[in-house]
Design a protein around this motif. Structure first.
Motif, PDB file in Angstrom:
ATOM      1  N   ARG A  97      -3.265  21.632   0.800  1.00 28.76           N
ATOM      2  CA  ARG A  97      -4.011  20.369   0.791  1.00 28.76           C
ATOM      3  C   ARG A  97      -3.662  19.464  -0.390  1.00 28.76           C
ATOM      4  O   ARG A  97      -3.640  18.239  -0.266  1.00 28.76           O
ATOM      5  N   THR A  98      -3.419  20.070  -1.548  1.00 29.29           N
ATOM      6  CA  THR A  98      -3.229  19.308  -2.784  1.00 29.29           C
ATOM      7  C   THR A  98      -2.117  18.264  -2.705  1.00 29.29           C
ATOM      8  O   THR A  98      -2.321  17.114  -3.121  1.00 29.29           O
ATOM      9  N   PRO A  99      -0.925  18.589  -2.195  1.00 27.96           N
ATOM     10  CA  PRO A  99       0.123  17.559  -2.143  1.00 27.96           C
ATOM     11  C   PRO A  99      -0.290  16.321  -1.355  1.00 27.96           C
ATOM     12  O   PRO A  99       0.067  15.195  -1.712  1.00 27.96           O
ATOM     13  N   TRP A 100      -1.058  16.522  -0.300  1.00 26.34           N
ATOM     14  CA  TRP A 100      -1.446  15.396   0.562  1.00 26.34           C
ATOM     15  C   TRP A 100      -2.509  14.525  -0.092  1.00 26.34           C
ATOM     16  O   TRP A 100      -2.438  13.296  -0.007  1.00 26.34           O
ATOM     17  N   ILE A 101      -3.497  15.151  -0.751  1.00 26.85           N
ATOM     18  CA  ILE A 101      -4.551  14.321  -1.352  1.00 26.85           C
ATOM     19  C   ILE A 101      -4.030  13.556  -2.566  1.00 26.85           C
ATOM     20  O   ILE A 101      -4.504  12.455  -2.859  1.00 26.85           O
ATOM     21  N   ILE A 102      -3.037  14.109  -3.264  1.00 23.96           N
ATOM     22  CA  ILE A 102      -2.425  13.381  -4.381  1.00 23.96           C
ATOM     23  C   ILE A 102      -1.618  12.191  -3.846  1.00 23.96           C
ATOM     24  O   ILE A 102      -1.746  11.056  -4.326  1.00 23.96           O
ATOM     25  N   ALA A 103      -0.785  12.458  -2.848  1.00 22.80           N
ATOM     26  CA  ALA A 103       0.022  11.381  -2.261  1.00 22.80           C
ATOM     27  C   ALA A 103      -0.870  10.310  -1.649  1.00 22.80           C
ATOM     28  O   ALA A 103      -0.594   9.104  -1.771  1.00 22.80           O
ATOM     29  N   GLY A 104      -1.958  10.723  -0.999  1.00 26.46           N
ATOM     30  CA  GLY A 104      -2.872   9.754  -0.394  1.00 26.46           C
ATOM     31  C   GLY A 104      -3.558   8.883  -1.420  1.00 26.46           C
ATOM     32  O   GLY A 104      -3.771   7.686  -1.193  1.00 26.46           O
ATOM     33  N   SER A 105      -3.897   9.453  -2.573  1.00 29.94           N
ATOM     34  CA  SER A 105      -4.554   8.680  -3.630  1.00 29.94           C
ATOM     35  C   SER A 105      -3.626   7.603  -4.185  1.00 29.94           C
ATOM     36  O   SER A 105      -4.031   6.448  -4.363  1.00 29.94           O
ATOM     37  N   VAL A 106      -2.383   7.981  -4.451  1.00 27.40           N
ATOM     38  CA  VAL A 106      -1.406   7.008  -4.967  1.00 27.40           C
ATOM     39  C   VAL A 106      -1.123   5.941  -3.912  1.00 27.40           C
ATOM     40  O   VAL A 106      -1.076   4.737  -4.208  1.00 27.40           O
ATOM     41  N   GLY A 107      -0.930   6.370  -2.669  1.00 22.53           N
ATOM     42  CA  GLY A 107      -0.657   5.413  -1.597  1.00 22.53           C
ATOM     43  C   GLY A 107      -1.810   4.458  -1.365  1.00 22.53           C
ATOM     44  O   GLY A 107      -1.598   3.263  -1.093  1.00 22.53           O
ATOM     45  N   SER A 108      -3.049   4.952  -1.481  1.00 21.20           N
ATOM     46  CA  SER A 108      -4.219   4.085  -1.303  1.00 21.20           C
ATOM     47  C   SER A 108      -4.269   3.000  -2.375  1.00 21.20           C
ATOM     48  O   SER A 108      -4.615   1.850  -2.094  1.00 21.20           O
ATOM     49  N   LEU A 109      -3.958   3.381  -3.609  1.00 25.99           N
ATOM     50  CA  LEU A 109      -3.897   2.382  -4.690  1.00 25.99           C
ATOM     51  C   LEU A 109      -2.910   1.273  -4.357  1.00 25.99           C
ATOM     52  O   LEU A 109      -3.246   0.082  -4.404  1.00 25.99           O
ATOM     53  N   LEU A 110      -1.691   1.657  -3.980  1.00 26.90           N
ATOM     54  CA  LEU A 110      -0.633   0.672  -3.753  1.00 26.90           C
ATOM     55  C   LEU A 110      -0.931  -0.222  -2.551  1.00 26.90           C
ATOM     56  O   LEU A 110      -0.746  -1.449  -2.606  1.00 26.90           O
ATOM     57  N   THR A 111      -1.417   0.362  -1.464  1.00 32.39           N
ATOM     58  CA  THR A 111      -1.659  -0.440  -0.262  1.00 32.39           C
ATOM     59  C   THR A 111      -2.880  -1.350  -0.417  1.00 32.39           C
ATOM     60  O   THR A 111      -2.901  -2.451   0.135  1.00 32.39           O
ATOM     61  N   LEU A 112      -3.877  -0.917  -1.183  1.00 35.71           N
ATOM     62  CA  LEU A 112      -5.043  -1.771  -1.395  1.00 35.71           C
ATOM     63  C   LEU A 112      -4.699  -2.938  -2.320  1.00 35.71           C
ATOM     64  O   LEU A 112      -5.188  -4.066  -2.132  1.00 35.71           O
ATOM     65  N   LEU A 113      -3.833  -2.697  -3.306  1.00 35.38           N
ATOM     66  CA  LEU A 113      -3.352  -3.794  -4.148  1.00 35.38           C
ATOM     67  C   LEU A 113      -2.539  -4.784  -3.302  1.00 35.38           C
ATOM     68  O   LEU A 113      -2.618  -6.004  -3.513  1.00 35.38           O
ATOM     69  N   TRP A 114      -1.765  -4.261  -2.377  1.00 41.02           N
ATOM     70  CA  TRP A 114      -1.000  -5.118  -1.461  1.00 41.02           C
ATOM     71  C   TRP A 114      -1.948  -5.947  -0.605  1.00 41.02           C
ATOM     72  O   TRP A 114      -1.761  -7.163  -0.456  1.00 41.02           O
ATOM     73  N   PHE A 115      -2.975  -5.309  -0.040  1.00 39.17           N
ATOM     74  CA  PHE A 115      -3.958  -6.031   0.769  1.00 39.17           C
ATOM     75  C   PHE A 115      -4.613  -7.153  -0.038  1.00 39.17           C
ATOM     76  O   PHE A 115      -4.882  -8.233   0.489  1.00 39.17           O
ATOM     77  N   ASN A 116      -4.845  -6.917  -1.287  1.00 40.95           N
ATOM     78  CA  ASN A 116      -5.478  -7.917  -2.145  1.00 40.95           C
ATOM     79  C   ASN A 116      -4.619  -9.165  -2.304  1.00 40.95           C
ATOM     80  O   ASN A 116      -5.141 -10.270  -2.471  1.00 40.95           O
ATOM     81  N   MET A 117      -3.296  -8.996  -2.237  1.00 39.42           N
ATOM     82  CA  MET A 117      -2.384 -10.117  -2.494  1.00 39.42           C
ATOM     83  C   MET A 117      -2.109 -10.963  -1.259  1.00 39.42           C
ATOM     84  O   MET A 117      -1.754 -12.147  -1.382  1.00 39.42           O
ATOM     85  N   VAL A 118      -2.238 -10.400  -0.056  1.00 39.77           N
ATOM     86  CA  VAL A 118      -1.849 -11.134   1.145  1.00 39.77           C
ATOM     87  C   VAL A 118      -2.877 -12.215   1.481  1.00 39.77           C
ATOM     88  O   VAL A 118      -4.068 -12.073   1.182  1.00 39.77           O
ATOM     89  N   THR A 119      -2.394 -13.268   2.124  1.00 36.15           N
ATOM     90  CA  THR A 119      -3.261 -14.411   2.424  1.00 36.15           C
ATOM     91  C   THR A 119      -3.181 -14.864   3.877  1.00 36.15           C
ATOM     92  O   THR A 119      -3.732 -15.902   4.230  1.00 36.15           O
ATOM     93  N   THR A 120      -2.475 -14.104   4.712  1.00 36.67           N
ATOM     94  CA  THR A 120      -2.407 -14.452   6.134  1.00 36.67           C
ATOM     95  C   THR A 120      -2.994 -13.305   6.949  1.00 36.67           C
ATOM     96  O   THR A 120      -2.952 -12.137   6.529  1.00 36.67           O
ATOM     97  N   VAL A 121      -3.504 -13.630   8.125  1.00 42.46           N
ATOM     98  CA  VAL A 121      -4.135 -12.615   8.958  1.00 42.46           C
ATOM     99  C   VAL A 121      -3.156 -11.519   9.376  1.00 42.46           C
ATOM    100  O   VAL A 121      -3.483 -10.321   9.285  1.00 42.46           O
ATOM    101  N   PRO A 122      -1.933 -11.840   9.859  1.00 41.54           N
ATOM    102  CA  PRO A 122      -1.005 -10.766  10.245  1.00 41.54           C
ATOM    103  C   PRO A 122      -0.702  -9.794   9.104  1.00 41.54           C
ATOM    104  O   PRO A 122      -0.681  -8.578   9.313  1.00 41.54           O
ATOM    105  N   MET A 123      -0.474 -10.312   7.899  1.00 42.92           N
ATOM    106  CA  MET A 123      -0.178  -9.432   6.776  1.00 42.92           C
ATOM    107  C   MET A 123      -1.407  -8.645   6.337  1.00 42.92           C
ATOM    108  O   MET A 123      -1.290  -7.509   5.867  1.00 42.92           O
ATOM    109  N   MET A 124      -2.584  -9.230   6.510  1.00 37.60           N
ATOM    110  CA  MET A 124      -3.804  -8.471   6.227  1.00 37.60           C
ATOM    111  C   MET A 124      -3.909  -7.275   7.157  1.00 37.60           C
ATOM    112  O   MET A 124      -4.285  -6.172   6.730  1.00 37.60           O
ATOM    113  N   VAL A 125      -3.570  -7.455   8.418  1.00 42.02           N
ATOM    114  CA  VAL A 125      -3.621  -6.359   9.391  1.00 42.02           C
ATOM    115  C   VAL A 125      -2.654  -5.246   8.993  1.00 42.02           C
ATOM    116  O   VAL A 125      -3.013  -4.059   8.980  1.00 42.02           O
TER     117      VAL A 125
END
Length: 433
Positions: A97-125
């Motif tokens: 389980r550990t490798p997945w929850i670590i990778a998921g935590s890092v990936g969640s940070l990066l994708t949520l920061l990306w979501f914060n930057m987008v300004t169009t509906v398609p990119m938000m999706v």
């Protein structure tokens, strides 16, 4: 060929005879992990995402929120099954389980920061769906710690500890999110970094043993069906629990997901009033749910029943959700917070214990728990879709949300009553060998 003596002997689960003491640290680890993924997720999904959508496309806000929810539901469903399945067969010195929850935590940070930057509906999706995939890399494997390392006799207690963190995240996330209504972008960044802590903290506390001793899985048709497909055998109770809980959760998340719009358009509060009542309502939900999550678990053990407490919880939710039908005065939403909080506190206290009792096969625990968790995360997505459909059909009125959601909660509770909670534990023990 003899097994490498440096590789620990593999034990996929723990039996009652092997665990005389309650593994409190597993409850603490999963509770903190749940708090740190769920709280930020709901802070964004329930408050900051609708606020961001309102800034970008105010005239179609309900439809865009529903679009994001629909796309995310597909991404979350696939991620739960695929990542959960791979977690079940992962062989590493850090465990399954550990490798997945670590990778998921890092990936969640990066994708949520990306979501914060987008300004169009398609990119938000696209960004929001990517975030769902990464988030569910935390969720399914984290829950599987309960199956892997907690003996059946201790699961009620450990589930209650897990529920304590889950409840704080469930309602505290929106309280924190509401504080950033005037600074939406900053709030999303804060939530992203909080999510980053989820997997690492849980992994450090658990210290999962190596899974290198686990037999290798070969990709055959039967293996794929077992590890990457919805369960097909001994699964009646599994699906009753899944859909019953999905309906109960949808009843509350439909309200929570559109809470900002209900307060602004139905209750007719200004921005200051919205912020005030979001905080009051969610604090009420959180406090009552915490109290009940602490007390309901031991009561459930004493009753030797999970389904009766869940039905009582569903009834309380139904009454609470129906209360705003009486008036559009703010006090009705406070009463909703009180009654729904009591109900969901009971629900959360026994939720994971019920999940573990209906698993068809412990060997595919992460995959199956990930599917069951769709009743929680999936409802966060389906709730706004249901609410948007009601609002659209009623030409912008939010009144219809309340009777529909009350009905959903009651039907879900009735489905749980049909679960056979006295299944032979030997079936699971044999499958675990």
């Amino acid at each position: 060929m003899a097994q490498n003596e440096n590789v620990p002997e593999w034990h996929g689960t723990v039996l009652d005879s092997e665990q005389p003491k309650k593994p409190i640290k597993i409850g603490i680890a999963t509770g903190i992990g749940a708090l740190l993924w769920l709280g930020p997720y709901l802070g964004v999904n329930g408050v900051l995402l609708p606020a961001k959508v309102q800034q970008i496309i105010p005239n179609e806000k309900a439809q865009v929120v529903a679009l994001l929810a629909s796309a995310a539901m597909i991404a979350a469903t696939l991620a739960n099954i695929i990542i959960g399945g791979f977690s079940d067969i992962t062989r590493s010195r850090f465990g399954r389980r550990t490798p997945w929850i670590i990778a998921g935590s890092v990936g969640s940070l990066l994708t949520l920061l990306w979501f914060n930057m987008v300004t169009t509906v398609p990119m938000m999706v696209v960004a929001w769906c990517s975030y769902q995939v990464c988030l569910n890399a935390i969720v399914a494997p984290l829950l599987a710690f309960l199956q892997d390392q907690v003996a059946p006799k201790n699961r009620g207690t450990i589930s209650s500890i897990y529920a304590f963190g889950y409840v704080i995240g469930q309602y505290g996330g929106q309280v924190v999110g509401a504080q950033f209504l005037s600074h939406v972008g900053t709030g999303i960044v804060v939530m992203a970094f909080l999510t980053l802590l989820s997997g690492p903290i849980a992994a450090i506390i658990v210290r999962e043993p190596s899974s290198l001793g686990m037999p290798k899985k070969h990709f055959t048709a039967g293996m794929v069906v077992q590890n990457f497909v919805f369960p097909l055998h001994q699964a009646k109770d599994f699906y009753l629990a899944l859909f019953g809980k999905l309906l109960i959760n949808t009843a509350t998340t439909a309200i929570m997901g559109y809470q900002l719009y209900i307060l602004s358009d139905y209750i007719q509060l200004n921005t200051g009033g919205q912020q005030k009542y979001i905080s009051i309502i969610n604090m009420m939900l959180m406090v009552t749910a915490i109290i009940m999550s602490i007390t309901a678990g031991p009561v459930s053990d004493w009753m030797k029943s999970r389904k009766i407490p869940v039905f009582i919880a569903a009834f309380l939710v139904a009454v609470g959700v129906a209360f705003p039908m009486l008036s559009n005065n703010p006090w009705t939403m406070v009463v909703y917070g009180l009654l729904a909080g009591l109900g969901m506190g009971i629900f959360f206290a026994v939720d994971q214990a019920l999940n573990l009792e209906v698993l068809p096969n412990p060997q595919t625990a992460a995959k199956d728990l990930g599917i069951l968790n769709l009743a929680n995360t999936g409802s966060q997505i389906i709730g706004p879709i249901v609410a948007a459909a009601i609002v659209t059909a009623s030409h912008g009125s939010y009144f219809g949300i309340f009777p529909v959601c009350a009905g959903l909660a009651l039907v879900g509770g009735i489905m749980i009553l049909f679960v056979n909670e006295h299944r032979d534990v030997k079936v699971q023990e044999e499958n675990a060998k």
